[in-house]
Write a protein that holds these residues in place. Structure first.
Motif, PDB file in Angstrom:
ATOM      1  N   ILE A 111      17.952 -17.685 -39.764  1.00 24.17           N
ATOM      2  CA  ILE A 111      16.829 -17.780 -40.607  1.00 24.17           C
ATOM      3  C   ILE A 111      16.535 -19.152 -40.429  1.00 24.17           C
ATOM      4  CG2 ILE A 111      17.366 -16.182 -42.049  1.00 24.17           C
ATOM      5  CD1 ILE A 111      18.265 -18.350 -44.054  1.00 24.17           C
ATOM      6  N   VAL A 112      15.187 -19.727 -40.698  1.00 21.47           N
ATOM      7  CA  VAL A 112      14.605 -20.853 -40.949  1.00 21.47           C
ATOM      8  C   VAL A 112      14.081 -20.951 -42.363  1.00 21.47           C
ATOM      9  CG1 VAL A 112      12.924 -22.478 -40.407  1.00 21.47           C
ATOM     10  CG2 VAL A 112      14.210 -21.322 -38.512  1.00 21.47           C
ATOM     11  N   CYS A 113      14.150 -21.668 -43.335  1.00 20.04           N
ATOM     12  CA  CYS A 113      13.685 -21.733 -44.633  1.00 20.04           C
ATOM     13  C   CYS A 113      13.172 -23.353 -44.745  1.00 20.04           C
ATOM     14  CB  CYS A 113      14.798 -21.431 -45.701  1.00 20.04           C
ATOM     15  SG  CYS A 113      15.764 -19.988 -45.544  1.00 20.04           S
ATOM     16  N   ARG A 114      12.121 -23.211 -45.668  1.00 20.04           N
ATOM     17  CA  ARG A 114      11.617 -24.527 -46.185  1.00 20.04           C
ATOM     18  C   ARG A 114      12.114 -24.627 -47.353  1.00 20.04           C
ATOM     19  NH1 ARG A 114       5.200 -25.832 -48.002  1.00 20.04           N
ATOM     20  NH2 ARG A 114       5.699 -28.051 -47.905  1.00 20.04           N
ATOM     21  N   LEU A 115      13.079 -25.825 -47.564  1.00 18.64           N
ATOM     22  CA  LEU A 115      13.398 -26.102 -48.744  1.00 18.64           C
ATOM     23  C   LEU A 115      12.702 -27.105 -49.618  1.00 18.64           C
ATOM     24  CD1 LEU A 115      17.388 -26.903 -47.896  1.00 18.64           C
ATOM     25  CD2 LEU A 115      16.268 -25.045 -48.820  1.00 18.64           C
ATOM     26  N   THR A 116      12.070 -28.165 -49.071  1.00 18.55           N
ATOM     27  CA  THR A 116      10.983 -28.998 -49.984  1.00 18.55           C
ATOM     28  C   THR A 116       9.835 -29.133 -48.860  1.00 18.55           C
ATOM     29  OG1 THR A 116      12.068 -30.946 -48.945  1.00 18.55           O
ATOM     30  CG2 THR A 116      12.941 -30.147 -51.047  1.00 18.55           C
ATOM     31  N   GLY A 117       9.069 -30.245 -49.291  1.00 19.20           N
ATOM     32  CA  GLY A 117       7.867 -30.518 -48.556  1.00 19.20           C
ATOM     33  C   GLY A 117       8.070 -30.450 -46.964  1.00 19.20           C
ATOM     34  N   THR A 118       9.003 -31.490 -46.365  1.00 17.57           N
ATOM     35  CA  THR A 118       9.144 -31.576 -45.052  1.00 17.57           C
ATOM     36  C   THR A 118      10.512 -31.387 -44.629  1.00 17.57           C
ATOM     37  OG1 THR A 118       9.310 -33.894 -45.505  1.00 17.57           O
ATOM     38  CG2 THR A 118       7.191 -33.065 -44.785  1.00 17.57           C
ATOM     39  N   THR A 119      11.309 -30.841 -45.274  1.00 13.81           N
ATOM     40  CA  THR A 119      12.750 -30.442 -44.987  1.00 13.81           C
ATOM     41  C   THR A 119      12.903 -28.890 -45.171  1.00 13.81           C
ATOM     42  OG1 THR A 119      13.459 -32.501 -46.092  1.00 13.81           O
ATOM     43  CG2 THR A 119      15.123 -30.803 -45.882  1.00 13.81           C
ATOM     44  N   PHE A 120      13.838 -28.647 -43.933  1.00  6.49           N
ATOM     45  CA  PHE A 120      13.960 -27.359 -43.598  1.00  6.49           C
ATOM     46  C   PHE A 120      15.516 -27.018 -43.505  1.00  6.49           C
ATOM     47  CE2 PHE A 120      10.074 -28.456 -41.796  1.00  6.49           C
ATOM     48  CZ  PHE A 120       9.103 -27.440 -42.143  1.00  6.49           C
ATOM     49  N   VAL A 121      15.883 -25.859 -43.795  1.00 12.93           N
ATOM     50  CA  VAL A 121      17.293 -25.393 -43.460  1.00 12.93           C
ATOM     51  C   VAL A 121      17.327 -24.354 -42.291  1.00 12.93           C
ATOM     52  CG1 VAL A 121      17.627 -23.904 -45.048  1.00 12.93           C
ATOM     53  CG2 VAL A 121      19.561 -25.026 -44.306  1.00 12.93           C
ATOM     54  N   VAL A 122      18.004 -24.174 -41.333  1.00 13.48           N
ATOM     55  CA  VAL A 122      18.378 -23.311 -40.210  1.00 13.48           C
ATOM     56  C   VAL A 122      19.835 -22.846 -40.407  1.00 13.48           C
ATOM     57  CG1 VAL A 122      18.637 -22.830 -37.984  1.00 13.48           C
ATOM     58  CG2 VAL A 122      16.897 -24.377 -38.618  1.00 13.48           C
ATOM     59  N   GLY A 123      19.989 -21.677 -40.744  1.00 12.76           N
ATOM     60  CA  GLY A 123      21.263 -21.053 -41.163  1.00 12.76           C
ATOM     61  C   GLY A 123      21.697 -20.048 -39.867  1.00 12.76           C
ATOM     62  N   CYS A 124      22.916 -19.790 -39.488  1.00 18.19           N
ATOM     63  CA  CYS A 124      23.146 -18.978 -38.411  1.00 18.19           C
ATOM     64  C   CYS A 124      24.533 -18.546 -38.609  1.00 18.19           C
ATOM     65  CB  CYS A 124      23.192 -19.729 -37.283  1.00 18.19           C
ATOM     66  SG  CYS A 124      21.676 -20.059 -36.329  1.00 18.19           S
ATOM     67  N   LEU A 125      24.672 -17.312 -38.672  1.00 20.87           N
ATOM     68  CA  LEU A 125      26.143 -16.545 -38.953  1.00 20.87           C
ATOM     69  C   LEU A 125      26.568 -16.239 -37.620  1.00 20.87           C
ATOM     70  CD1 LEU A 125      25.184 -14.108 -41.587  1.00 20.87           C
ATOM     71  CD2 LEU A 125      26.248 -16.376 -42.043  1.00 20.87           C
ATOM     72  N   ASP A 126      27.895 -16.107 -37.332  1.00 23.45           N
ATOM     73  CA  ASP A 126      28.615 -16.033 -36.027  1.00 23.45           C
ATOM     74  C   ASP A 126      28.255 -17.054 -34.952  1.00 23.45           C
ATOM     75  OD1 ASP A 126      30.091 -13.824 -36.378  1.00 23.45           O
ATOM     76  OD2 ASP A 126      28.614 -12.386 -36.088  1.00 23.45           O
ATOM     77  N   MET A 127      28.121 -18.475 -35.613  1.00 22.66           N
ATOM     78  CA  MET A 127      28.313 -19.526 -34.695  1.00 22.66           C
ATOM     79  C   MET A 127      28.661 -20.715 -35.584  1.00 22.66           C
ATOM     80  SD  MET A 127      24.505 -20.960 -33.126  1.00 22.66           S
ATOM     81  CE  MET A 127      23.928 -19.396 -32.469  1.00 22.66           C
TER      82      MET A 127
END
Length: 201
Positions: A111-127
């Motif tokens: 997944i890609v999520c927008r956390l704040t204005g210009t910050t995102f988190v990329v989360g990956c399972l099985d990696m």
């Protein structure tokens, strides 16, 4: 278009049905989906990350599966905001979000999520952290580092990103794993930004 709108929020009176109670199951599902997405960029939002993905991350930790997180931040966002208007910044945020979404878009596992204005988190399972970092390096090397905005004369806005990655394999116990992963990424991200950004660590 120069129009001004005034919204008035009201709470239901005691004893009244909540709007959710009058929804069909399909409407409820669509509403929940809307609440989980960032209205500007269309990627998932902090709510989805904290309620859905992090729960899954904890489950995977209990099953001894690997997973990794990456924090992605647009470099010098404050200077960019001061130089560009809100519409241009909005298009830049959407552009960056969708560049990563091309590669990490499997709800519940990538997944890609927008956390704040210009910050995102990329989360990956099985990696693990190393695999995610290498994949993101390859993607970032090929990614356009200019956003062509539709404002006025198709303005080109150059940008760079700072990316900090951490994997479950770095933790010594399963307790509070996603908060600790986030804390590791956050610390690494600050270090990258202090050193000038434009780097994946």
């Amino acid at each position: 278009d120069g129009k001004v709108w005034q919204l008035q929020m009201t709470a239901p009176l005691a004893g009244s049905d909540l709007p959710e109670d009058r929804m069909t199951p399909r409407e409820r599902e669509l509403c929940r989906d809307d609440m989980n997405h960032d209205f500007l960029s269309g990627v998932f939002n902090r709510r989805y990350y904290e309620t859905e993905f992090c729960t899954k991350l904890d489950e995977w930790t209990d099953r001894h599966r690997c997973a990794a997180l990456a924090l992605v931040s647009i470099d010098d966002a404050a200077a960019l905001s001061a130089r560009e208007n809100d519409a241009v910044m909005g298009q830049l945020v959407c552009f960056v979000a969708n560049q990563w979404k091309k590669y990490f878009d499997i709800p519940g596992s990538q997944i890609v999520c927008r956390l704040t204005g210009t910050t995102f988190v990329v989360g990956c399972l099985d990696m693990d952290g190393g695999q995610l970092a290498q994949q993101m390096r390859n993607i970032y090397a090929e990614m356009p580092h200019e956003c062509v905005t539709s404002m006025g004369m198709m303005k080109r806005v150059p940008f760079t990103l700072s990316v900090a990655v951490a994997g479950l394999d770095e933790l010594d116990s399963a307790a509070n794993c996603w908060q600790r992963l986030y804390a590791i990424c956050d610390e690494r991200l600050r270090g990258i930004q202090i050193s000038g950004g434009n780097k994946i660590c």
